[in-house]
Motif scaffolding. Structure first.
Motif, PDB file in Angstrom:
ATOM      1  N   GLY A 101       0.716  -1.264  -0.019  1.00 45.20           N
ATOM      2  CA  GLY A 101       0.061   0.353   0.346  1.00 45.20           C
ATOM      3  C   GLY A 101       0.740   1.551  -0.145  1.00 45.20           C
ATOM      4  N   ASP A 102       1.921   1.202  -0.827  1.00 46.60           N
ATOM      5  CA  ASP A 102       2.781   2.668  -0.350  1.00 46.60           C
ATOM      6  C   ASP A 102       3.390   2.785  -1.790  1.00 46.60           C
ATOM      7  OD1 ASP A 102       4.821   4.134   0.530  1.00 46.60           O
ATOM      8  OD2 ASP A 102       6.350   3.347   0.580  1.00 46.60           O
ATOM      9  N   TYR A 103       4.289   2.810  -2.680  1.00 48.56           N
ATOM     10  CA  TYR A 103       4.271   2.538  -4.298  1.00 48.56           C
ATOM     11  C   TYR A 103       2.972   1.793  -4.425  1.00 48.56           C
ATOM     12  CZ  TYR A 103       8.289  -0.934  -4.194  1.00 48.56           C
ATOM     13  OH  TYR A 103       8.759  -1.999  -4.034  1.00 48.56           O
ATOM     14  N   PHE A 104       3.418   1.928  -5.770  1.00 49.06           N
ATOM     15  CA  PHE A 104       2.832   1.872  -6.777  1.00 49.06           C
ATOM     16  C   PHE A 104       3.581   1.493  -8.459  1.00 49.06           C
ATOM     17  CE2 PHE A 104      -1.594   0.749  -9.919  1.00 49.06           C
ATOM     18  CZ  PHE A 104      -1.364  -0.589  -8.293  1.00 49.06           C
ATOM     19  N   LYS A 105       2.257   1.956  -9.579  1.00 51.82           N
ATOM     20  CA  LYS A 105       3.863   1.665 -11.145  1.00 51.82           C
ATOM     21  C   LYS A 105       4.363   1.537 -11.032  1.00 51.82           C
ATOM     22  CE  LYS A 105      -0.715  -0.619 -12.870  1.00 51.82           C
ATOM     23  NZ  LYS A 105      -2.277  -0.593 -13.631  1.00 51.82           N
ATOM     24  N   ARG A 106       4.577   3.080 -10.901  1.00 52.38           N
ATOM     25  CA  ARG A 106       5.577   3.639 -11.732  1.00 52.38           C
ATOM     26  C   ARG A 106       6.632   3.868 -10.569  1.00 52.38           C
ATOM     27  NH1 ARG A 106       6.801   9.173 -13.430  1.00 52.38           N
ATOM     28  NH2 ARG A 106       3.805   9.214 -14.016  1.00 52.38           N
ATOM     29  N   GLU A 107       6.376   3.738  -9.501  1.00 50.21           N
ATOM     30  CA  GLU A 107       7.972   3.498  -8.846  1.00 50.21           C
ATOM     31  C   GLU A 107       8.286   2.138  -9.082  1.00 50.21           C
ATOM     32  OE1 GLU A 107       5.045   4.344  -7.714  1.00 50.21           O
ATOM     33  OE2 GLU A 107       5.412   6.255  -6.283  1.00 50.21           O
ATOM     34  N   ALA A 108       7.885   0.898  -8.379  1.00 48.12           N
ATOM     35  CA  ALA A 108       7.869  -0.167  -9.553  1.00 48.12           C
ATOM     36  C   ALA A 108       8.877  -0.601 -10.707  1.00 48.12           C
ATOM     37  CB  ALA A 108       6.426  -1.660  -9.441  1.00 48.12           C
ATOM     38  N   ILE A 109       8.767   0.325 -11.595  1.00 50.30           N
ATOM     39  CA  ILE A 109       8.805   0.083 -13.063  1.00 50.30           C
ATOM     40  C   ILE A 109      10.497   1.582 -13.444  1.00 50.30           C
ATOM     41  CG2 ILE A 109       9.200   1.738 -14.914  1.00 50.30           C
ATOM     42  CD1 ILE A 109       5.336   0.344 -15.006  1.00 50.30           C
ATOM     43  N   ASP A 110      10.428   2.477 -12.030  1.00 46.46           N
ATOM     44  CA  ASP A 110      11.475   2.767 -11.842  1.00 46.46           C
ATOM     45  C   ASP A 110      12.201   2.548 -11.471  1.00 46.46           C
ATOM     46  OD1 ASP A 110      10.668   5.179 -13.489  1.00 46.46           O
ATOM     47  OD2 ASP A 110       9.464   6.165 -11.099  1.00 46.46           O
ATOM     48  N   TYR A 111      12.092   1.326 -10.234  1.00 46.39           N
ATOM     49  CA  TYR A 111      13.049   0.919  -9.370  1.00 46.39           C
ATOM     50  C   TYR A 111      13.899   0.185 -10.857  1.00 46.39           C
ATOM     51  CZ  TYR A 111      11.726   2.776  -5.316  1.00 46.39           C
ATOM     52  OH  TYR A 111      11.395   4.001  -4.396  1.00 46.39           O
ATOM     53  N   ALA A 112      12.727  -0.426 -11.269  1.00 50.65           N
ATOM     54  CA  ALA A 112      12.948  -1.850 -12.137  1.00 50.65           C
ATOM     55  C   ALA A 112      13.908  -1.365 -12.683  1.00 50.65           C
ATOM     56  CB  ALA A 112      12.122  -2.828 -12.221  1.00 50.65           C
ATOM     57  N   TRP A 113      13.952  -0.737 -13.445  1.00 50.61           N
ATOM     58  CA  TRP A 113      14.519  -0.036 -14.923  1.00 50.61           C
ATOM     59  C   TRP A 113      15.791   0.645 -14.371  1.00 50.61           C
ATOM     60  CZ3 TRP A 113      14.238  -0.549 -19.483  1.00 50.61           C
ATOM     61  CH2 TRP A 113      15.202   0.586 -20.879  1.00 50.61           C
ATOM     62  N   GLY A 114      15.668   1.236 -13.390  1.00 46.50           N
ATOM     63  CA  GLY A 114      17.063   1.332 -12.152  1.00 46.50           C
ATOM     64  C   GLY A 114      17.946   0.647 -12.330  1.00 46.50           C
ATOM     65  N   PHE A 115      17.651  -0.408 -11.595  1.00 46.65           N
ATOM     66  CA  PHE A 115      18.381  -1.831 -11.655  1.00 46.65           C
ATOM     67  C   PHE A 115      19.356  -2.383 -12.354  1.00 46.65           C
ATOM     68  CE2 PHE A 115      18.963  -6.366 -10.099  1.00 46.65           C
ATOM     69  CZ  PHE A 115      20.212  -6.357  -9.131  1.00 46.65           C
ATOM     70  N   LEU A 116      18.526  -2.924 -13.140  1.00 49.34           N
ATOM     71  CA  LEU A 116      18.377  -3.582 -14.295  1.00 49.34           C
ATOM     72  C   LEU A 116      19.642  -2.432 -15.337  1.00 49.34           C
ATOM     73  CD1 LEU A 116      15.221  -5.508 -15.370  1.00 49.34           C
ATOM     74  CD2 LEU A 116      17.245  -6.795 -14.064  1.00 49.34           C
ATOM     75  N   THR A 117      19.503  -1.445 -15.198  1.00 51.14           N
ATOM     76  CA  THR A 117      20.351  -0.996 -16.813  1.00 51.14           C
ATOM     77  C   THR A 117      21.292  -0.079 -15.543  1.00 51.14           C
ATOM     78  OG1 THR A 117      19.092   1.470 -16.448  1.00 51.14           O
ATOM     79  CG2 THR A 117      18.446  -0.466 -18.038  1.00 51.14           C
ATOM     80  N   GLY A 118      21.379   0.711 -14.630  1.00 52.66           N
ATOM     81  CA  GLY A 118      22.122   1.028 -13.848  1.00 52.66           C
ATOM     82  C   GLY A 118      22.928   0.121 -12.634  1.00 52.66           C
ATOM     83  N   VAL A 119      22.901  -0.666 -12.093  1.00 53.39           N
ATOM     84  CA  VAL A 119      23.562  -1.517 -11.269  1.00 53.39           C
ATOM     85  C   VAL A 119      23.691  -2.162 -12.163  1.00 53.39           C
ATOM     86  CG1 VAL A 119      23.372  -2.992  -9.738  1.00 53.39           C
ATOM     87  CG2 VAL A 119      21.835  -1.077  -8.479  1.00 53.39           C
ATOM     88  N   MET A 120      23.126  -3.492 -13.118  1.00 59.08           N
ATOM     89  CA  MET A 120      23.508  -4.458 -13.136  1.00 59.08           C
ATOM     90  C   MET A 120      23.612  -4.113 -15.071  1.00 59.08           C
ATOM     91  SD  MET A 120      22.315  -7.608 -12.039  1.00 59.08           S
ATOM     92  CE  MET A 120      23.661  -6.213 -10.377  1.00 59.08           C
ATOM     93  N   GLU A 121      23.493  -2.858 -15.084  1.00 60.33           N
ATOM     94  CA  GLU A 121      24.120  -2.687 -16.804  1.00 60.33           C
ATOM     95  C   GLU A 121      24.170  -2.984 -17.525  1.00 60.33           C
ATOM     96  OE1 GLU A 121      28.351  -2.047 -16.120  1.00 60.33           O
ATOM     97  OE2 GLU A 121      28.649  -1.011 -14.095  1.00 60.33           O
ATOM     98  N   LEU A 122      22.494  -3.307 -18.568  1.00 59.06           N
ATOM     99  CA  LEU A 122      22.163  -4.344 -19.581  1.00 59.06           C
ATOM    100  C   LEU A 122      21.666  -3.093 -20.294  1.00 59.06           C
ATOM    101  CD1 LEU A 122      19.503  -6.901 -17.603  1.00 59.06           C
ATOM    102  CD2 LEU A 122      21.874  -7.218 -18.561  1.00 59.06           C
TER     103      LEU A 122
END
Length: 917
Positions: A101-122
């Motif tokens: 009940g905290d964040y929803f679609k926008r943040e979930a997508i942002d976090y996923a993109w940030g991890f995959l392309t930022g941390v994992m450098e895909l």
């Protein structure tokens, strides 16, 4: 620096979301205890079920986990694909982040993109996003990162997720990665198994609806997020390999297997299926045993036994002849033990269990497979291509050959299938519920307890944490009555003689947990109301109810009340609980460090302790363990309680129990320090009894525990075993008493000994000798009586031989004799066969008011059609009973002794009818 190893990737994921204000929550155990519809945890969200449904509050609204998962049965059964497939597993890790009940679609997508392309450098150009058909919101959010041609829409089968037939559900958005040549990238490859190079790496679930019974969708007041990313897939993508088994999650094990076999690279490649099965099943078995599962015939135990035996069978196929899975497990313990501390903590148990199960299976495997080959040959001769279900089940019941192995061998070597429906019908107890919907057995919506809790929180009577629970500070407490529940409904008053459940603002009553039973006691008010408390429960997290009967006056919400625990009963419970810690320690010291607690009961009158061990504990060993526990009691060690971080406690050596849920801060029970060797008679000294290096200044006992304990071990008084037995495959149980119960037990036994000494007119020290003399005298008399009975029977028999009948050339005896038991009758039948070369006899007698008969027939008459079993069966009908046996010897019994003469008179006619000329 980009994380590349599996351990680095797991840590990077958890650290990333921790930086995004997510609580890192430890993995739940694999066996499911809270959801009866699941055998194993099969998704990262399982442990958050009640949070998503609003039935439980956590101190955080964001969480992240690396969750252990098993998918081996039901709809999510990947077993048959393990080995041939490059990506299927029975056990795997699921990385996830969750919003309650905290964040929803926008943040979930942002976090996923940030991890995959930022941390994992895909590379962003290799990524695709899929969304549900009509989820325009998610599609629009993805346009910030991806061009429209790489945002794809799919239907319910791919992009809509549901907890069950009813309950929370919603659209999901998957992220797919393309590993091929960018010049060939094609959206048509997403969700298409026919086009290689595309892999789904992450699923973002947007729970925004609640499906009603009529299948309508109602928006949730607090939409949530549940994501899952397969660790194995992500590592494969990052490490740029084609198979999960080529990642560093598996290559160390595969190399160890190759080293043990002495295989060349070409041999390893040729036997890749066997290598993969061993790597996968060995990992699954290692984690299951670490979570408290033992091989068995049902439930989780059956699955563990099946995967161990399947791995052993494939091991045999590729060249192993001795147990080897312990070597596989050791690689995983070394590789993953820092992330899953239970692997290191239970190393000895894991290795011991694997070796024992492999040895047991190896003893029967050859015989089972030979029998299977014979069955298959017979079916082939009859032109059948399927093994019947009852035949497959008999292979399991008789030889321990699991269905899955029968199916493998039938398919691989004979091109046959197995009637699995028939198998399940033959093995009704094999109906294992798993994977049928994580929430199928959860009640969605309000119930009286959650309603009461929510009303009290909303009204300001309780804070979000619920009832103030403190059983540790004392046995009495003044507080306020907040609510009454009677007959499943909230009530305004409870009168004398009425049973009621009482909620108070705080409570000193202990609620049953970890095997320790709940406190009992009473509730009183200044106005003279008194209530007997028979039980204390926690029906929903945060709410504690006191159940019992009002004995005086009228109890109402708002009353000030004094809650008093039954102190004497609690003291007995505390003695037994601390004694279980001493017992656990001594079992490991005397039996081996594979011993681990597998269940317990701590009650006021006794303690019961289940532990992993594969054979009975003999009386002498029990005596040594009992002596060592009593020695620790006499040393009077201090029992210290301390709160510390869970990870720090485990690293410091604290024992944790299978399947228990522990928070980040845990309560530890430390008993004494390394003791001095001062053995009791029959003991070997506590220090001397240790095996494997426990001691060396370490606490005598150190465990995670939320229960009640004595302040010093001397308070336990006395420890005495009362029983030892098996409760399942690889699990033993001991029962014991302490304190008052142990004193009463010992006193009763000593009083009995004194009474026996008096009856025998002997000093206590000579009772055993006197009893043995009496028993020997009794045995001598029995031998004399038996010899006399045999002489009398021989005399009767010699007389009877003078009255043999002739029936179609055969000598026949049918007579009633005076003997005490059927054994003597059978002996007389043997005499007949010794004395009469060709003949038949039926002898009868009456004992305890019931007739019994024995029939015997010589071999030559058997050849002419006369059988003792048939004779016994027919004469038994006359005396109202039944009978049967071998052709040369049979017996019968009945209910009507008055018809015995008639039965014997019928023998000649029966012989005449059966004999062929």
């Amino acid at each position: 620096m980009r994380p590349t190893t599996s351990n680095e990737i797991r840590k990077a994921f958890l650290d990333y979301f921790h930086e995004m204000r997510h609580e890192i929550v430890p993995s739940a155990p694999l066996p499911q205890k809270d959801n009866p519809t699941l055998l194993f945890t099969n998704a990262g969200m399982n442990q958050f079920v009640d949070v998503f449904l609003g039935k439980e509050k956590r101190a955080y609204k964001r969480a992240t986990t690396a969750q252990k998962v098993m998918r081996v049965q039901g709809k999510q059964n990947d077993l048959e694909n393990v080995g041939p497939s490059a990506r299927h597993h029975t056990f795997f890790e699921m990385l996830g982040n969750f919003s309650f009940g905290d964040y929803f679609k926008r943040e979930a997508i942002d976090y996923a993109w940030g991890f995959l392309t930022g941390v994992m450098e895909l590379e962003p150009e290799r990524l695709f996003a899929t969304v549900y058909t009509d989820d325009d919101e998610a599609a629009d959010l993805w346009t910030r990162y991806l061009p429209g041609e790489r945002i794809l829409r799919f239907g319910k089968d791919d992009n809509f997720w549901e907890m069950g037939d009813i309950g929370p559900c919603g659209p999901c958005s998957e992220i797919h990665y393309y590993s091929g040549d960018l010049a060939d990238i094609n959206p048509a490859g997403v969700n298409n198994d026919n086009i290689p190079g595309y892999v789904e790496v992450w699923n973002l679930v947007f729970m925004q609806f609640e499906r009603q019974k009529d299948q309508s969708l109602v928006p949730l007041p607090h939409p949530s997020v549940d994501t899952g990313m397969g660790m194995e897939r992500l590592v494969r993508v990052i490490q740029g390999v084609e198979s999960n088994y080529d990642t560093d999650l598996f290559t160390p094990v595969l190399s160890r297997v190759q080293q043990l076999l002495g295989d060349s690279d070409a041999q390893r490649d040729a036997n890749y299926v066997g290598y993969r099965v061993i790597a996968d099943h060995g990992r699954a078995a290692t984690f299951l045993i670490a979570d408290g599962v033992q091989p068995g015939n049902t439930g989780a135990g059956y699955v563990l036994r099946m995967i161990i035996r399947r791995a052993a069978r494939f091991g045999r196929k590729i060249g192993f002849h001795e147990p080897f899975l312990g070597e596989v497990a050791q690689v995983y313990i070394d590789q993953m033990g820092d992330n899953y501390s239970e692997l290191r903590q239970r190393r000895d148990l894991i290795l011991h269990t694997l070796r024992r199960e492999e040895e047991r299976f190896n003893r029967t495997l050859d015989k089972a497979l030979l029998h299977l080959d014979e069955l298959v040959d017979d079916l082939h001769r009859r032109g059948e291509k399927q093994i019947p279900g009852d035949v497959a089940f008999n292979l399991y019941a008789t030889y321990g050959l699991p269905l899955e192995i029968t199916r493998d061998v039938a398919g691989e070597q004979h091109g046959m299938t197995v009637d699995e429906k028939g198998y399940n019908a033959a093995r009704e107890a094999h109906a294992l519920a798993s994977g049928s919907g994580a929430f199928a057995n959860y009640v969605v919506g309000a119930n009286v307890y959650s309603d009461v809790l929510r009303a009290l929180i909303d009204g300001g009577d309780l804070d979000e944490s619920g009832v103030d629970y403190d059983p540790y500070s004392g046995a009495s407490l003044e507080t306020t009555v907040l609510a009454l529940i009677s007959d499943g409904q909230r009530s305004n008053a409870a009168h004398a003689g009425q049973r009621v459940e009482v909620v108070t603002a705080a409570t000193p009553f202990y609620v049953e947990a970890g095997g320790e039973v709940s406190d009992t006691g009473r509730i009183t008010t200044p106005g003279g109301v008194e209530m007997r408390v028979d039980d204390t429960r926690r029906p929903v997290p945060g709410l504690i109810i006191h159940s019992g009967e009002v004995t005086t006056g009228e109890l109402k919400p708002g009353d000030m009340a004094l809650l008093e625990v039954d102190r004497a009963r609690r003291a007995d419970i505390r003695r037994n609980h601390t004694a279980t810690h001493l017992l656990h320690r001594e079992l490991r010291a005397h039996l081996g460090r594979h011993v681990a607690q597998a269940g317990s009961l701590v009650a006021p009158d006794r303690l019961r302790f289940d532990f992993t061990h594969d054979k009975a504990v003999d009386r002498a060993t029990l005596g040594r363990i009992e002596a060592a526990v009593n020695e620790a009691i006499l040393v009077n060690y201090p029992v210290n309680v301390a709160h510390m971080g869970q990870k720090e406690a485990i690293q410091a050596g604290a024992m944790a129990l299978f399947g228990e849920k522990y928070g980040d801060i845990v309560r530890t029970i430390r008993v004494g320090e390394d003791p001095l060797p001062s053995p009791l008679p029959g003991g070997e000294g506590i220090r001397g009894s240790l095996q494997g290096g426990e001691g060396n200044g370490a606490p005598y006992s150190f465990e995670l525990c939320g229960g009640l304990h004595v302040d010093e071990t001397g308070e336990i008084g006395l420890f005495r075993f009362t029983g030892e037995e098996a409760v399942g495959a690889g699990v033993r149980r001991v029962e014991a008493m302490t304190g008052r119960g142990a004193y009463q037990f010992v006193a009763e036994r000593l009083n009995l000994l004194d009474r026996l000494a008096g009856k025998l007119n002997a000093p206590v020290a000579e009772v055993e000798q006197r009893l043995e003399a009496l028993l020997e005298h009794d045995r001598s008399v029995e031998r004399e009586l038996d010899a006399a009975g045999r002489r009398l029977a021989r005399g009767q028999f010699d007389v009877l031989l003078g009255g043999l009948m002739q029936v179609k050339g055969a000598r026949v005896l049918a007579a009633q004799v005076d003997v005490a038991n059927v054994e003597r009758l059978r002996e007389m039948a043997d005499w007949f066969r010794d004395r009469v070369p060709s003949g038949a006899a039926v002898l009868g007698a009456v004992s305890d008011g019931k007739p019994f008969l024995v029939a015997t027939v010589t071999d030559d008459l058997i050849a002419r059609g006369l059988k003792a079993g048939d004779l016994a069966r027919e004469v038994a009908k006359i005396v109202g009973g039944s009978g049967g046996g071998r052709p040369n010897m049979a017996q019968a019994g009945g209910r009507d002794p008055e018809r015995l003469a008639d039965a014997l008179a019928a023998v000649a006619g029966l012989v005449d009818a059966a004999l062929k000329d």
